[in-house]
Design an enzyme around this catalytic site. Sequence first.
Site, PDB file in Angstrom:
ATOM      1  N   ASN A   7       0.916  -1.333  -0.147  1.00 48.00           N
ATOM      2  CA  ASN A   7      -0.199  -0.108   0.036  1.00 48.00           C
ATOM      3  C   ASN A   7       0.930   1.299   0.069  1.00 48.00           C
ATOM      4  OD1 ASN A   7      -1.614   1.929   0.560  1.00 48.00           O
ATOM      5  ND2 ASN A   7      -2.674   1.127   2.206  1.00 48.00           N
ATOM      6  N   ARG A  94      -2.482  -2.085  -3.753  1.00 50.44           N
ATOM      7  CA  ARG A  94      -3.650  -1.246  -3.673  1.00 50.44           C
ATOM      8  C   ARG A  94      -3.387  -0.137  -4.529  1.00 50.44           C
ATOM      9  NH1 ARG A  94      -4.994   3.530   0.926  1.00 50.44           N
ATOM     10  NH2 ARG A  94      -7.222   3.655  -0.131  1.00 50.44           N
ATOM     11  N   HIS A 183     -12.578   3.046  -0.571  1.00 52.84           N
ATOM     12  CA  HIS A 183     -12.430   2.205   0.643  1.00 52.84           C
ATOM     13  C   HIS A 183     -13.346   0.781   0.368  1.00 52.84           C
ATOM     14  CE1 HIS A 183     -12.466   5.513   4.034  1.00 52.84           C
ATOM     15  NE2 HIS A 183     -11.294   5.022   3.607  1.00 52.84           N
ATOM     16  N   ARG A 244     -10.340  16.032   6.240  1.00 52.43           N
ATOM     17  CA  ARG A 244     -11.201  16.334   5.007  1.00 52.43           C
ATOM     18  C   ARG A 244     -12.631  16.806   5.445  1.00 52.43           C
ATOM     19  NH1 ARG A 244     -10.181  10.556   2.872  1.00 52.43           N
ATOM     20  NH2 ARG A 244      -8.105  10.756   1.940  1.00 52.43           N
ATOM     21  N   ILE A 335     -11.753   4.243  14.420  1.00 53.06           N
ATOM     22  CA  ILE A 335     -12.779   5.103  15.234  1.00 53.06           C
ATOM     23  C   ILE A 335     -14.243   3.963  15.457  1.00 53.06           C
ATOM     24  CG2 ILE A 335     -14.508   6.995  15.220  1.00 53.06           C
ATOM     25  CD1 ILE A 335     -12.556   8.501  13.839  1.00 53.06           C
ATOM     26  N   GLU A 337     -14.159   0.756  15.075  1.00 53.00           N
ATOM     27  CA  GLU A 337     -13.988  -0.320  15.848  1.00 53.00           C
ATOM     28  C   GLU A 337     -13.494  -0.026  17.396  1.00 53.00           C
ATOM     29  OE1 GLU A 337     -10.343  -2.217  14.085  1.00 53.00           O
ATOM     30  OE2 GLU A 337     -11.524  -2.133  12.204  1.00 53.00           O
ATOM     31  N   ASN A 338     -13.066   1.159  17.635  1.00 51.11           N
ATOM     32  CA  ASN A 338     -12.732   1.404  19.120  1.00 51.11           C
ATOM     33  C   ASN A 338     -13.222   2.402  19.997  1.00 51.11           C
ATOM     34  OD1 ASN A 338     -10.194  -0.505  18.888  1.00 51.11           O
ATOM     35  ND2 ASN A 338      -9.745   0.972  17.181  1.00 51.11           N
ATOM     36  N   GLU A 388      -7.892  -4.861   5.209  1.00 51.23           N
ATOM     37  CA  GLU A 388      -7.732  -4.774   3.738  1.00 51.23           C
ATOM     38  C   GLU A 388      -6.914  -5.404   3.150  1.00 51.23           C
ATOM     39  OE1 GLU A 388      -8.444  -0.674   5.002  1.00 51.23           O
ATOM     40  OE2 GLU A 388      -8.967  -0.178   2.862  1.00 51.23           O
TER      41      GLU A 388
HETATM   42  P1  ADP Z   1      -6.337   4.955   8.736  1.00 55.68           P
HETATM   43  O1  ADP Z   1      -7.638   5.679   8.137  1.00 55.68           O
HETATM   44  O2  ADP Z   1      -5.216   6.076   8.605  1.00 55.68           O
HETATM   45  O3  ADP Z   1      -5.995   3.441   8.781  1.00 55.68           O
HETATM   46  P2  ADP Z   1      -7.382   4.130  11.385  1.00 55.68           P
HETATM   47  O4  ADP Z   1      -8.428   3.099  10.581  1.00 55.68           O
HETATM   48  O5  ADP Z   1      -6.372   3.538  11.953  1.00 55.68           O
HETATM   49  O6  ADP Z   1      -6.791   5.191  10.225  1.00 55.68           O
HETATM   50  O7  ADP Z   1      -8.290   5.424  12.220  1.00 55.68           O
HETATM   51  C1  ADP Z   1      -7.628   6.324  12.966  1.00 55.68           C
HETATM   52  C2  ADP Z   1      -8.331   6.968  13.710  1.00 55.68           C
HETATM   53  O8  ADP Z   1      -8.937   5.975  14.782  1.00 55.68           O
HETATM   54  C3  ADP Z   1      -8.243   8.279  14.505  1.00 55.68           C
HETATM   55  O9  ADP Z   1      -8.882   9.189  14.476  1.00 55.68           O
HETATM   56  C4  ADP Z   1      -7.903   7.593  15.764  1.00 55.68           C
HETATM   57  O10 ADP Z   1      -7.924   8.545  16.811  1.00 55.68           O
HETATM   58  C5  ADP Z   1      -9.449   6.587  15.989  1.00 55.68           C
HETATM   59  N1  ADP Z   1      -8.781   5.846  17.156  1.00 55.68           N
HETATM   60  C6  ADP Z   1      -7.990   4.779  17.102  1.00 55.68           C
HETATM   61  N2  ADP Z   1      -8.410   4.093  18.445  1.00 55.68           N
HETATM   62  C7  ADP Z   1      -9.249   4.896  19.092  1.00 55.68           C
HETATM   63  C8  ADP Z   1      -9.847   4.737  20.478  1.00 55.68           C
HETATM   64  N3  ADP Z   1      -9.573   3.625  21.246  1.00 55.68           N
HETATM   65  N4  ADP Z   1     -10.909   5.428  20.615  1.00 55.68           N
HETATM   66  C9  ADP Z   1     -11.158   6.632  19.650  1.00 55.68           C
HETATM   67  N5  ADP Z   1     -10.742   6.804  18.574  1.00 55.68           N
HETATM   68  C10 ADP Z   1      -9.593   5.848  18.263  1.00 55.68           C
END
Ligand code: ADP
Length: 406
Positions: A7, A94, A183, A244, A335, A337-338, A388
């Site tokens: 990627n 990718r 995506h 963005r 975001i 997932e977490n 991915e």
């Molecule tokens: P990318 O699109 O660059 O692959 P990611 O999928 O890793 O990015 O997502 C990054 C975002 O996920 C960031 O805004 C980060 O703050 C958020 N994030 C990661 N872990 C957490 C968490 N535990 N709580 C809230 N937001 C999170």
Amino acid sequence: MEILVLNSGSSSLKFQLIETSPEQIEADSDRVRARGVVEKIGSGEAIISIEAGGKKTKTSEEVLEHRDAVHIAASCLQSSGDLEQDQIEGVGHRIVHGGEQFTQSVLIDDEVLQHIQEAIELAPLHNPHNLKGYLAAREMLPRAKHAAVFDTSFHQTLPRHAFLYGLPYVFYDRLRVRRYGFHGTSHRYVAYRYARLFGKTRRDYKLITCHLGNGCSVCAIDHGRSVDTSMGFTPLEGLLMGTRAGDVDPAAVLHVMAKEELTLHEVSSLLNKHSGLYGLSGISNDMRQLIEQSEKGNDRARAAIDVFCYRVKKYIGAYLATLNGADAVLFTGGIGENAPSVRAQICDGLDSLGIVLDPAKNKAAQGEICRISSDDSACQVWVIPTNEELLIARDTLRCILGLPHP
Ligand code: ADP
């Protein structure tokens, strides 16, 4: 088969070496042999993080070109003594934009390469860097077969009424201006993963998939086919993202451009790099920091989160209408997932549309497959981590073996 997944971005190269086969796909036992990222390509102090052979290393050295970064990726396993470079039989790239040409992943030949080059004008911020990775890898691994896995191809099933803009038709005809969506690999993967949970295929469900990371998009999937998605001609449209802007009245942009006397380049930078969560909060593009600041009473952080959640909710509502109801809403990306509080805010007040979260399950769900809706929620809600790279590896294998893409 050993597949190297690349990627390649403007100044970074993410890579994984994945062992996969039709049997391993069936048993879900594909194996990640190594993964890593080279950041700050083009500098004397690039950062190289590699996980291979059970060891994690982080080093810094001069990496001036993507070529050098690909060399690091291809040789990292060799250095861990696990695998020779010539055992890599496939390389999955990718590629962000495939235009209208590609409806699925393909092996790269001269004709495909030409189409990818032609799509550069549609994705000037992405395709040139993806291509640099490909050209370097082709030189480094000439015996391997190279496949292109496009962010756009999954969305080529969008019906015309979803992909046309309200501009004069001539701009679609002549300049190829339309909604492409991005995506796609992630939306397709989580839809597949959800269906696997029930021993079915994604063609058995109506799904709304929410990829919420730094870039964010929502997708309406009708029995396996993407029928609408929030990103558009570029990844700029739709949801509020890290930096963005997402949806904005084009006249507002023209107004700012005129008043501030901005050039095209400056306005592109404004919309892509200085807007979104970052621009609204004035603090950060990182959702973790914004949640922390908003809990401490920072009103701008609160506003940014509120706009973010409201917009996801609005798209879920729109896509429930598009699909005439959905079997499930899936959250993925950093975001999605977490961040339980973000998911809760998005789903709040959607009970009349059949979406009700289980607060305890939602709170507990972090980075693992988990159902977070209540037992009586008509539409299920799940957290499904995306992968991915795995889908790129599997698509590459299928391209090489001539197998259909499910
Ligand atoms: P990318 O699109 O660059 O692959 P990611 O999928 O890793 O990015 O997502 C990054 C975002 O996920 C960031 O805004 C980060 O703050 C958020 N994030 C990661 N872990 C957490 C968490 N535990 N709580 C809230 N937001 C999170």
